[in-house]
Design a protein around this motif. Sequence first.
Motif: not given
Length: 273
Positions: A82-87, A181-182, A187-190, A204-213
């Motif tokens: 999990v990428l933790h940033e704006d959350e 930040n997709v 960039d964090l995975f090989q 990924f954009y079809k599988k995940a979403t956020t509050i702002n979106t």
Amino acid sequence: MREKWAFLENTPQDAAINMALDEALLHWHRKGEIPPALRFYRWNKPTLSIGYFQKVDGKIDFQGMKKHHCQLVRRMTGGSAVLHEDELTYSIVISEEHERVASSIRQAYYDLSKGILRAYQLLGIQVDYASEQISKERSTICFEQPAFYELVANGKKISGNAQIRKRGILLQHGSIPISMNVEMLFDLFQFSTEQLKKRKKQGFYKKATTINTELGEKQSYEVVRNAFQQGFSEILNIELEPITLTDEQWKEVYQIAEANYSENNIKGAVSHV
């Protein structure tokens, strides 16, 4: 009558401290030093948290981590990265003997997630539980695939949760992304090829979403935080009493962080609680 729970909300912290504080809350509740607890927290740097059993070699792109000044930490819970940033990140610590905790892992997830569902409703986001017919394909990235009783909005995963039970205490924590930040995430995975990376990113954009979106506008942390505090309070029927850690408690947190969550421990598993 509402049950009183401890409520802790600390300033953004280093990755190791954040994970150590969750573990410390588990210790303190087991020893009877604090009641059941709800914690909200943030991160002072972008952080990739990986599951307890998740492999690092051949999976994580350390050049990408360096490029984005991203920290890496291994959680005490399972699951994918999990990428933790704006959350808003939350954790719940409660005894397995508590009347609200079902013996079934799935049922416990469902019961505790009702507070999350209510919070999204308060924000004006329609969410549903992930179907039990979800794919069993495993993914390195958490938000590529919802698990049982995780929440989806318009068919896309909107929160990620993980749970562990140790010596009679349940810890559940989760990620509630306000934005994501997709570009950084991928960039964090090989990946074997750049084409595969591009294809995965587009999918990924079809599988995940956020509050702002989902809301179509930027939401502040404070607005999101208030909704989730109200959501948990309403659904769990609890009264949250803020607590402040003592110097001795912070000392214990730092000791746990150094012992279990420093970067030297990334390739190994954290010690058992």
